[in-house]
Design a protein around this motif. Structure first.
Motif, PDB file in Angstrom:
ATOM      1  N   PHE A 250      10.922  51.691 -13.776  1.00 42.37           N
ATOM      2  CA  PHE A 250      11.724  52.559 -14.742  1.00 42.37           C
ATOM      3  C   PHE A 250      11.155  53.790 -14.709  1.00 42.37           C
ATOM      4  N   SER A 251      12.036  54.867 -14.378  1.00 41.67           N
ATOM      5  CA  SER A 251      11.481  56.476 -14.627  1.00 41.67           C
ATOM      6  C   SER A 251      12.013  57.191 -15.579  1.00 41.67           C
ATOM      7  N   PHE A 252      11.428  57.701 -16.357  1.00 39.81           N
ATOM      8  CA  PHE A 252      12.258  58.534 -17.593  1.00 39.81           C
ATOM      9  C   PHE A 252      11.398  59.834 -17.925  1.00 39.81           C
ATOM     10  N   ILE A 253      12.226  60.787 -18.550  1.00 39.17           N
ATOM     11  CA  ILE A 253      11.707  62.011 -18.796  1.00 39.17           C
ATOM     12  C   ILE A 253      11.118  62.178 -19.974  1.00 39.17           C
ATOM     13  N   SER A 254      10.003  62.883 -20.216  1.00 32.16           N
ATOM     14  CA  SER A 254       9.313  63.019 -21.553  1.00 32.16           C
ATOM     15  C   SER A 254       9.179  64.273 -21.680  1.00 32.16           C
TER      16      SER A 254
ATOM     17  N   LYS B  72      12.530  73.963 -12.400  1.00 36.19           N
ATOM     18  CA  LYS B  72      13.851  73.944 -12.005  1.00 36.19           C
ATOM     19  C   LYS B  72      14.167  72.576 -12.234  1.00 36.19           C
ATOM     20  N   SER B  73      15.280  71.972 -12.862  1.00 34.08           N
ATOM     21  CA  SER B  73      15.759  70.841 -13.204  1.00 34.08           C
ATOM     22  C   SER B  73      15.910  70.341 -11.726  1.00 34.08           C
ATOM     23  N   GLU B  74      16.267  70.700 -10.841  1.00 35.77           N
ATOM     24  CA  GLU B  74      16.469  69.898  -9.597  1.00 35.77           C
ATOM     25  C   GLU B  74      15.196  69.596  -8.809  1.00 35.77           C
ATOM     26  N   ILE B  75      14.246  70.546  -9.059  1.00 37.18           N
ATOM     27  CA  ILE B  75      12.929  69.780  -8.648  1.00 37.18           C
ATOM     28  C   ILE B  75      12.669  68.582  -9.408  1.00 37.18           C
ATOM     29  N   VAL B  76      12.788  68.462 -10.587  1.00 37.25           N
ATOM     30  CA  VAL B  76      12.564  67.298 -11.225  1.00 37.25           C
ATOM     31  C   VAL B  76      13.167  66.119 -10.823  1.00 37.25           C
ATOM     32  N   ALA B  77      14.423  66.364 -10.591  1.00 37.54           N
ATOM     33  CA  ALA B  77      15.348  65.315 -10.068  1.00 37.54           C
ATOM     34  C   ALA B  77      14.674  64.839  -8.760  1.00 37.54           C
ATOM     35  N   LYS B  78      14.486  65.718  -7.976  1.00 41.05           N
ATOM     36  CA  LYS B  78      14.179  65.505  -6.465  1.00 41.05           C
ATOM     37  C   LYS B  78      12.890  64.470  -6.701  1.00 41.05           C
ATOM     38  N   SER B  79      12.031  64.960  -7.399  1.00 44.28           N
ATOM     39  CA  SER B  79      10.671  64.229  -7.413  1.00 44.28           C
ATOM     40  C   SER B  79      10.895  62.894  -7.998  1.00 44.28           C
ATOM     41  N   MET B  80      11.727  62.847  -9.088  1.00 48.11           N
ATOM     42  CA  MET B  80      12.085  61.391  -9.718  1.00 48.11           C
ATOM     43  C   MET B  80      12.861  60.463  -8.371  1.00 48.11           C
ATOM     44  N   VAL B  81      13.582  61.163  -7.778  1.00 50.56           N
ATOM     45  CA  VAL B  81      14.193  60.274  -6.757  1.00 50.56           C
ATOM     46  C   VAL B  81      13.129  59.822  -5.631  1.00 50.56           C
ATOM     47  N   ASN B  82      12.421  60.785  -5.063  1.00 49.18           N
ATOM     48  CA  ASN B  82      11.215  60.485  -4.010  1.00 49.18           C
ATOM     49  C   ASN B  82      10.332  59.399  -4.565  1.00 49.18           C
ATOM     50  N   SER B  83       9.952  59.708  -5.821  1.00 52.03           N
ATOM     51  CA  SER B  83       8.939  58.638  -6.412  1.00 52.03           C
ATOM     52  C   SER B  83       9.631  57.239  -6.624  1.00 52.03           C
ATOM     53  N   SER B  84      10.876  57.197  -6.837  1.00 57.06           N
ATOM     54  CA  SER B  84      11.540  55.668  -6.656  1.00 57.06           C
ATOM     55  C   SER B  84      11.495  55.105  -5.427  1.00 57.06           C
ATOM     56  N   LYS B  85      10.928  55.854  -4.484  1.00 55.71           N
ATOM     57  CA  LYS B  85      11.077  55.328  -3.060  1.00 55.71           C
ATOM     58  C   LYS B  85       9.683  54.930  -2.767  1.00 55.71           C
ATOM     59  N   SER B  86       8.685  55.019  -3.468  1.00 62.84           N
ATOM     60  CA  SER B  86       7.411  54.623  -3.305  1.00 62.84           C
ATOM     61  C   SER B  86       6.973  53.781  -4.426  1.00 62.84           C
ATOM     62  N   ILE B  87       7.365  52.699  -5.023  1.00 61.56           N
ATOM     63  CA  ILE B  87       7.117  52.208  -6.158  1.00 61.56           C
ATOM     64  C   ILE B  87       5.908  51.402  -6.260  1.00 61.56           C
ATOM     65  N   LYS B  88       4.841  51.688  -7.062  1.00 65.65           N
ATOM     66  CA  LYS B  88       3.643  51.042  -7.294  1.00 65.65           C
ATOM     67  C   LYS B  88       3.579  50.515  -8.656  1.00 65.65           C
ATOM     68  N   PRO B  89       2.885  49.376  -8.731  1.00 63.28           N
ATOM     69  CA  PRO B  89       2.577  48.598 -10.000  1.00 63.28           C
ATOM     70  C   PRO B  89       1.991  49.617 -11.046  1.00 63.28           C
ATOM     71  N   GLY B  90       1.944  49.416 -12.377  1.00 58.79           N
ATOM     72  CA  GLY B  90       1.398  50.241 -13.482  1.00 58.79           C
ATOM     73  C   GLY B  90       2.122  51.523 -13.640  1.00 58.79           C
ATOM     74  N   CYS B  91       1.614  52.357 -14.254  1.00 56.54           N
ATOM     75  CA  CYS B  91       2.042  53.553 -14.867  1.00 56.54           C
ATOM     76  C   CYS B  91       1.700  54.804 -13.913  1.00 56.54           C
TER      77      CYS B  91
ATOM     78  N   THR C 205       6.259  51.819 -14.026  1.00 61.93           N
ATOM     79  CA  THR C 205       6.761  52.871 -14.858  1.00 61.93           C
ATOM     80  C   THR C 205       6.435  54.247 -14.605  1.00 61.93           C
ATOM     81  N   SER C 206       7.383  55.095 -14.347  1.00 54.55           N
ATOM     82  CA  SER C 206       7.227  56.429 -13.906  1.00 54.55           C
ATOM     83  C   SER C 206       7.469  57.686 -15.139  1.00 54.55           C
ATOM     84  N   ILE C 207       6.452  58.352 -15.721  1.00 51.96           N
ATOM     85  CA  ILE C 207       6.791  59.015 -16.728  1.00 51.96           C
ATOM     86  C   ILE C 207       6.796  60.580 -16.329  1.00 51.96           C
ATOM     87  N   PHE C 208       7.905  61.531 -16.622  1.00 46.56           N
ATOM     88  CA  PHE C 208       7.934  62.793 -16.029  1.00 46.56           C
ATOM     89  C   PHE C 208       7.805  63.731 -17.253  1.00 46.56           C
ATOM     90  N   ARG C 209       6.894  64.406 -16.958  1.00 47.24           N
ATOM     91  CA  ARG C 209       6.464  65.478 -18.230  1.00 47.24           C
ATOM     92  C   ARG C 209       6.801  67.095 -18.096  1.00 47.24           C
TER      93      ARG C 209
END
Length: 219
Positions: A111-115, A187-206, A146-150
């Motif tokens: 689960f990835s979300f923007i904070s 830039k919003s595009e950078i945040v979006a790309k970061s979220m996508v890339n992180s979703s491809k290397s899922i690790k347990p925890g936060c 869980t991935s939290i983007f700030r």
């Protein structure tokens, strides 16, 4: 490599629109569930639009039943809710938390979300305090990953007019060198790309992504 099914909440917003565009073009994802209050105009063979009543907690779960990855880019502004803090909380806290509960119920991989930069439950600032409360409440659910983007100020062209933010978008990049990295506009595009890339290397925890981590993950 097995392709993934994802669900996106907030796909019509500034960052959500960028994230959706990336995912549609990426063969890593074979199906995209977009959850909205009303029908969207975007059509694509990968997309399924789920129209739900966000006040109905039970409606969340079915939208992500077969998803391995869930993104939440839900948010509002004080002007949109006419400075009504209770209504602001219902959107920012309740919806995000209900998405997380649905992720728990369906054993979602990530689960990835923007904070927000500066999110802190001890803050005297209503916005930052609420963001900190959201983070704390979601982490208590102990999701698998869980991935939290700030990010701080998001740069990009919004569909709706936010005059104060637009002025800040013009001025802040020129002052960026004076601002601590955590609070630099991005830039919003950078945040979006970061979220996508992180979703491809899922690790347990936060994992929490601030400005520098967001930039690094986007490359």
């Amino acid at each position: 490599m097995e392709s993934k099914e994802v669900t996106i909440f907030g796909a019509t917003g500034l960052t959500g629109n960028s994230l959706l565009d990336i995912i549609i073009k990426d063969n890593y994802y074979h199906k995209v569930n977009i959850v909205t209050r009303k029908a969207i105009s975007i059509t694509h063979k990968k997309i399924k639009n789920h129209i739900i009543d966000f006040s109905n907690i039970k409606s969340y779960s079915k939208t992500l039943r077969n998803s391995q990855i869930v993104f939440s880019l839900i948010g509002t502004t004080q002007s949109k809710v006419k400075r009504n803090k209770e209504l602001y909380r219902k959107i920012d806290f309740d919806i995000t938390y209900n998405i997380a509960l649905a992720c728990k119920e369906n054993n979602v991989d990530n689960f990835s979300f923007i904070s927000s930069a500066g999110a802190n439950i001890k803050s005297n600032n209503f916005y930052l305090n609420l963001k900190g409360e959201i983070e704390k409440s979601i982490l208590k659910l102990n999701l698998y990953s869980t991935s939290i983007f700030r990010p701080s100020l998001l740069l990009g062209k919004r569909k709706e007019k936010r005059y104060g933010e637009r002025i800040a978008q013009i001025i802040m990049p020129f002052l960026s060198f004076l601002i601590p990295s955590t609070y630099k506009p991005i830039k919003s595009e950078i945040v979006a790309k970061s979220m996508v890339n992180s979703s491809k290397s899922i690790k347990p925890g936060c994992r929490i992504y601030h400005y520098e981590e967001i930039i690094k993950e986007s490359n």
